[in-house]
Scaffold this motif. Sequence first.
Motif, mmCIF file in Angstrom:
data_model
loop_
_atom_site.group_PDB
_atom_site.id
_atom_site.type_symbol
_atom_site.label_atom_id
_atom_site.label_comp_id
_atom_site.label_asym_id
_atom_site.label_seq_id
_atom_site.Cartn_x
_atom_site.Cartn_y
_atom_site.Cartn_z
ATOM 1 N N GLN A 82 70.635 -16.301 16.216
ATOM 2 C CA GLN A 82 71.570 -15.946 16.860
ATOM 3 C C GLN A 82 72.261 -17.228 17.708
ATOM 4 O OE1 GLN A 82 71.792 -12.126 18.333
ATOM 5 N NE2 GLN A 82 69.450 -12.843 19.804
ATOM 6 N N ILE A 83 73.003 -17.330 18.536
ATOM 7 C CA ILE A 83 73.131 -18.148 19.792
ATOM 8 C C ILE A 83 73.011 -16.995 21.309
ATOM 9 C CG2 ILE A 83 75.155 -19.341 20.821
ATOM 10 C CD1 ILE A 83 73.712 -20.470 18.319
ATOM 11 N N SER A 84 72.156 -17.747 22.460
ATOM 12 C CA SER A 84 71.548 -17.163 23.019
ATOM 13 C C SER A 84 71.625 -18.441 24.413
ATOM 14 C CB SER A 84 69.873 -16.426 22.931
ATOM 15 O OG SER A 84 70.067 -16.183 24.207
ATOM 16 N N ASN A 85 72.271 -17.960 24.971
ATOM 17 C CA ASN A 85 72.519 -18.838 26.149
ATOM 18 C C ASN A 85 73.123 -20.003 25.973
ATOM 19 O OD1 ASN A 85 71.707 -16.615 28.170
ATOM 20 N ND2 ASN A 85 69.491 -17.565 27.932
ATOM 21 N N GLY A 86 73.991 -20.796 24.769
ATOM 22 C CA GLY A 86 74.069 -21.495 24.245
ATOM 23 C C GLY A 86 73.632 -21.988 23.314
ATOM 24 N N LYS A 87 72.500 -21.694 23.343
ATOM 25 C CA LYS A 87 71.245 -22.382 22.238
ATOM 26 C C LYS A 87 70.735 -21.994 21.127
ATOM 27 C CE LYS A 87 67.522 -25.051 22.818
ATOM 28 N NZ LYS A 87 66.077 -25.258 23.595
ATOM 29 N N SER A 88 70.948 -22.198 19.993
ATOM 30 C CA SER A 88 70.432 -21.353 19.028
ATOM 31 C C SER A 88 69.591 -21.279 18.672
ATOM 32 C CB SER A 88 70.545 -22.179 17.027
ATOM 33 O OG SER A 88 69.728 -22.194 16.338
ATOM 34 N N THR A 89 69.224 -19.108 18.673
ATOM 35 C CA THR A 89 67.105 -19.056 18.674
ATOM 36 C C THR A 89 66.297 -20.193 17.954
ATOM 37 O OG1 THR A 89 68.428 -17.112 16.901
ATOM 38 C CG2 THR A 89 68.261 -16.678 19.694
ATOM 39 N N LEU A 90 66.834 -20.645 16.390
ATOM 40 C CA LEU A 90 66.161 -21.092 15.548
ATOM 41 C C LEU A 90 65.259 -22.700 16.219
ATOM 42 C CD1 LEU A 90 67.834 -20.989 12.751
ATOM 43 C CD2 LEU A 90 66.210 -18.735 14.053
ATOM 44 N N ASP A 91 66.351 -23.024 16.866
ATOM 45 C CA ASP A 91 65.896 -24.459 17.879
ATOM 46 C C ASP A 91 65.457 -23.909 18.877
ATOM 47 O OD1 ASP A 91 67.438 -25.932 16.190
ATOM 48 O OD2 ASP A 91 69.467 -25.765 17.653
ATOM 49 N N SER A 92 65.228 -23.359 19.769
ATOM 50 C CA SER A 92 64.282 -22.495 20.802
ATOM 51 C C SER A 92 62.514 -22.227 20.097
ATOM 52 C CB SER A 92 64.499 -20.752 21.587
ATOM 53 O OG SER A 92 66.198 -21.057 21.904
ATOM 54 N N ARG A 93 63.333 -21.335 19.301
ATOM 55 C CA ARG A 93 61.951 -20.681 18.544
ATOM 56 C C ARG A 93 60.484 -22.055 17.687
ATOM 57 N NH1 ARG A 93 59.529 -16.040 16.215
ATOM 58 N NH2 ARG A 93 61.051 -14.790 17.790
ATOM 59 N N ARG A 94 61.306 -22.878 17.293
ATOM 60 C CA ARG A 94 60.385 -24.214 17.279
ATOM 61 C C ARG A 94 60.295 -25.347 18.118
ATOM 62 N NH1 ARG A 94 60.641 -28.065 13.411
ATOM 63 N NH2 ARG A 94 60.505 -30.258 14.081
ATOM 64 N N GLU A 95 61.287 -25.259 19.249
ATOM 65 C CA GLU A 95 60.467 -25.987 20.848
ATOM 66 C C GLU A 95 59.249 -25.200 20.962
ATOM 67 O OE1 GLU A 95 64.052 -25.835 23.458
ATOM 68 O OE2 GLU A 95 64.780 -27.218 22.579
ATOM 69 N N PHE A 239 73.117 -22.142 8.977
ATOM 70 C CA PHE A 239 73.127 -21.700 10.762
ATOM 71 C C PHE A 239 73.556 -21.982 11.319
ATOM 72 C CE2 PHE A 239 71.712 -21.244 14.716
ATOM 73 C CZ PHE A 239 71.742 -19.654 15.344
ATOM 74 N N GLN A 240 75.113 -22.166 11.660
ATOM 75 C CA GLN A 240 76.521 -22.812 13.048
ATOM 76 C C GLN A 240 76.508 -24.127 11.585
ATOM 77 O OE1 GLN A 240 77.488 -21.547 15.538
ATOM 78 N NE2 GLN A 240 76.943 -19.764 15.007
ATOM 79 N N ASN A 241 75.821 -25.051 12.567
ATOM 80 C CA ASN A 241 76.145 -26.724 12.270
ATOM 81 C C ASN A 241 74.959 -27.202 11.887
ATOM 82 O OD1 ASN A 241 78.454 -26.427 13.380
ATOM 83 N ND2 ASN A 241 78.187 -27.752 14.977
ATOM 84 N N ASP A 242 73.695 -26.266 11.169
ATOM 85 C CA ASP A 242 72.727 -26.344 10.400
ATOM 86 C C ASP A 242 72.653 -26.856 9.009
ATOM 87 O OD1 ASP A 242 71.275 -27.114 12.919
ATOM 88 O OD2 ASP A 242 70.917 -25.127 12.910
ATOM 89 N N THR A 243 73.347 -27.150 8.715
ATOM 90 C CA THR A 243 73.839 -27.121 6.907
ATOM 91 C C THR A 243 73.005 -28.315 6.523
ATOM 92 O OG1 THR A 243 76.057 -26.478 7.173
ATOM 93 C CG2 THR A 243 75.700 -27.586 5.210
ATOM 94 N N PRO A 244 72.343 -27.868 6.053
ATOM 95 C CA PRO A 244 71.582 -28.902 5.115
ATOM 96 C C PRO A 244 72.155 -30.240 4.684
ATOM 97 C CG PRO A 244 70.574 -26.751 4.472
ATOM 98 C CD PRO A 244 71.746 -26.781 5.177
ATOM 99 N N GLN A 245 71.621 -31.586 4.831
ATOM 100 C CA GLN A 245 72.332 -32.927 4.264
ATOM 101 C C GLN A 245 71.465 -33.492 2.943
ATOM 102 O OE1 GLN A 245 75.625 -33.611 5.714
ATOM 103 N NE2 GLN A 245 74.846 -32.309 7.259
#
Length: 245
Positions: A82-95, A239-245
């Motif tokens: 989900q988006i939390s504070n304008g940021k993806s939780t997937l990105d947050s967890r990775r960091e 997820f959002q714009n994280d479409t596999p290329q």
Amino acid sequence: MHRLNGCISIRNKLTKRHNAIADEVIKGIKDPKNIIFNKSRPININNTTLHGNSKLLQPDIWFLSNNNKTLNIIEVTVPYGQISNGKSTLDSRREEKLNKYQELINDCKNTFNLKVNYFVVVVSSLGAVPKETLNDLYKLYNNKKTAQLVAKRCCIAALRESMFLIYDNNSTRNSNNNHNSNDEQSSDDDIQILGTTNQEETHNSSNEPNEEEASPELEDVPFEAVMESSDSEGGLGTFQNDTPQ
């Protein structure tokens, strides 16, 4: 979200989902029989251990490759996308994973004098696989098709285990509802019997036959196993714009 990721009472089932994804990652590695995979264990190579905080960390998967010259560390995480504070939780967890293991990576390089590869596999509880995870899988397998196949299998594993979570939760809730309904029905029957005792004695004394009253039937409780989806996750495997290329 709570039913898929936040409920402490189903921690064992959350661990099962996590491990199912980790197993899919291992299956994609070539010649797994010739590799010793260590799961959720502190890193210990040739009876040499790390020190400080690094000694306490237990990566999800770690193994040696390239004639024991390379240490590979894999961390798996399954957040709710989900988006939390304008940021993806997937990105947050990775960091979070990158920051958590940076000291361990440096210690491994210095202590064991090995090349260290670190991979973070992020798959949401509803099967979203961000592009950063795909990139790490490319590096892990050195094969684009294998990476894409494993990503799909991880997506399926996440969806399957999340479905079981919802199925089990619904079954438990329906079972509890049925149990409560039966308790309430038993209480009503007891009250009914106690209330008709005097009437039955009156009928018996007047030699009138008793008529058994039909007890009301319990209504069938419909079974539902609903696979909840979130519009915020953009569909299966994305997820959002994280479409596999």
